[in-house]
Design a protein around this motif. Sequence first.
Motif, PDB file in Angstrom:
ATOM      1  N   LYS A 167     -37.166 -49.820  12.712  1.00 28.70           N
ATOM      2  CA  LYS A 167     -37.176 -50.544  11.438  1.00 28.70           C
ATOM      3  C   LYS A 167     -36.030 -51.551  11.387  1.00 28.70           C
ATOM      4  O   LYS A 167     -36.192 -52.681  10.894  1.00 28.70           O
ATOM      5  N   TYR A 212     -36.462 -55.595  11.113  1.00 32.39           N
ATOM      6  CA  TYR A 212     -35.829 -56.289   9.985  1.00 32.39           C
ATOM      7  C   TYR A 212     -35.022 -57.488  10.481  1.00 32.39           C
ATOM      8  O   TYR A 212     -35.085 -58.576   9.908  1.00 32.39           O
ATOM      9  N   ASN A 215     -37.430 -60.283  11.571  1.00 32.09           N
ATOM     10  CA  ASN A 215     -38.045 -60.939  10.414  1.00 32.09           C
ATOM     11  C   ASN A 215     -37.028 -61.780   9.649  1.00 32.09           C
ATOM     12  O   ASN A 215     -37.353 -62.834   9.120  1.00 32.09           O
ATOM     13  N   LYS A 216     -35.797 -61.284   9.590  1.00 28.07           N
ATOM     14  CA  LYS A 216     -34.739 -62.031   8.901  1.00 28.07           C
ATOM     15  C   LYS A 216     -34.470 -63.349   9.607  1.00 28.07           C
ATOM     16  O   LYS A 216     -34.319 -64.395   8.970  1.00 28.07           O
TER      17      LYS A 216
END
Length: 727
Positions: A491, A495, A498-499
């Motif tokens: 995860k 993250y 995607n950030k």
Amino acid sequence: MNQGLLLRFENLVQLRGACQQLRVLSSRKVCGARWKPVELSAHPVGSLPLHPQLWPKHRFISAVLSQCRHLATKEETKKKKKKIPLTRGEVEIRQKMTVEELAQAMGKDIDHIYEVLLCTNINLDSVEPDSILHEDHIKMIVQKSGMKYKSAKLKEEKERKNTDAVKRQVVSYPAALTPRPPVVTILGHVDHGKTTLLDSLRKTQVAAMEAGGITQHIGAFIVHMPSGEKITFLDTPGHAAFSAMRARGTNVTDIVILVVAAEDGVMQQTIESIQHAKNAGVPLILAINKCDKPEADPERVKKELLAHDVVCEEFGGDVQAVNISALKGENLMVLAEATVALAEMLELKADATGLVEGTIIESRKDKGKGPLTTAIIQRGTLRKGCVLVAGKTWAKVRFLFDENGKAVDAASPGIPVEIMGWKECPSAGDEILEVESEQRAQEVVAWRTYVEQQEKVKKDLEVIEAKQKEHRLEYEKKQQKLAHLTWRQRKAVLYKANKQLMFLRPKERTEMDENTLSLIVKGDVDGSVEAILNILDSYDCDDECKLDIVYFGMGDISENDISLAEAFNGVIFGFSVKASESIKKLADKKGIKIKLHNIIYKLIEDLKDELNSRLPPAMVETTIGEASVLDTFSVTVGKNKIPVAGCRVHKGLLDRKMKFKLIRNRDVIWKGCLSSLKHHKDDVQVIKTGMDCGLSLDKNLEFSIGDEIICYEEKEVQQTISWDPGF
């Protein structure tokens, strides 16, 4: 009895008080369920929905509700979802099922689906009851639930009856056939005199009316010979951009006159024209034009054509060759007689009765007359009131015009005619078929539209399946890379990725907007728009500047075009069309560029200039001077030792204001400015060729004997697009 009713009433009051503390239940997951906001005033006292968390706190509620079940209304009963009964534990599945649909098919509630999905890597926060599940996940959910799955049978659509219009059968008995004029297409390279030849035959001045002296449409004309025969001539463009028009001309023709300039010889479009004639199986007549010029060499032309399998009669072939001068009118009757003689040998006849058949040569929009088409009639006789079908449009013929714009009552086979009455503009090259009634025409158009839609759906599905497969493979690769990580680590990695993407998107979008040219293309006729689009299809520089065709069509520039250009930040290119003063003022007000042209190669040049303006400027280095390091030493300034190079300028000059770079073993190891430049002990601005100097850099960098110091100037230069349209 009264005491029992009183007790029940008190219990209900307590129940209502408990529910008032939870005035509105938000749609969050509690005890594995999803609850929607509920207004208490919309429910009777005995039918209030209860949240499971209230059950252990108020145990009497269950008993009270069981006694009050008779208070439920019929409407609420209908709203309850019926669970689909299962047969032998089998579940019918199909592609693109939602969570809710799968739960109904399995006879389970939605919570059961969520519980099974906990065992997967799917993020449950993004899964809603109407979320579509992947086929692999659907199968896994069914299997983990202890059931078997089977694919649902696709609903078979009722096969639609083919209502298309078709050509009539060929007439087998020759008595029904009547002679018709030959259709002759004039082909050749641009500016070899095709239109001038036709002018001389017709005694008109078409060439003088053409923009730039270049034919850019197919012209269909009838020439009346002194002997009484009629010849239908098609004058096709010779420019490289109009290849599709030339091919269309040969497909409806009987004879091709190949015009070659005596001083130029065989050119690129000459070869292409020969190929078009061969593909259509049409006989050739060679017209060697401009023989009145002193540099003319007809024999060279004939020999050059031998390489392309065009053998003249004097070399033992079957191609007639006529030396002409279209401008002076020399030998034109000899060419016409050769055409008539070849037509007699071909015995050209057609059936002038029955339903009309023909081919559209060109189509355009006229402000007063609406959609107009130029067509060659091939069978039947066209009259006013005929109902025609072409492509995905139809017409009830209102008026017929000849090439001079004069209204005519009928058009027989081999005669070119302009047709008025179309609902929309058909495409050039479409086949014209006459049908019995307007209703029949609408059936034909509906069928053709349906067939096109089915083909489009089929292609779209193939693209979607290919994309899904590609995305699935990418997803599996990503999962394999993250397989060794725990779910928390996984995860965190996702993250971060995607950030990073989130921060890149605005920049990418800005770059995309700057390097994209959106076009609105308008032309006077269908063939012109087709030619422009064919050129744009050859565009292969999307990595430099993306070309996006937002809209194309026929007719003058309109307000809709301005609105589209404003929405997409585009440019409007018009070919042989007009823009009214009000449209120009509106475009200026909104900052929209309208570029109107009458010559196709000038339009393409303007388009290339517009593409060039979208490219970022390139930095070009211009060398001003070169020096070599002869010795190195250091100077103490305060507590710091600064390296200094003793140099001699052997080319150009060193200017302290300019930029410098240090080259060692052909590698650039530094770029920047000088901190000092001295000649002996004096600070100077410029050192010329042959002079010695000492210099230090703005960076603490050690010099080596033999290093090269280059003084250069940076200039911004406008880049040019590398696209070559082919002419």
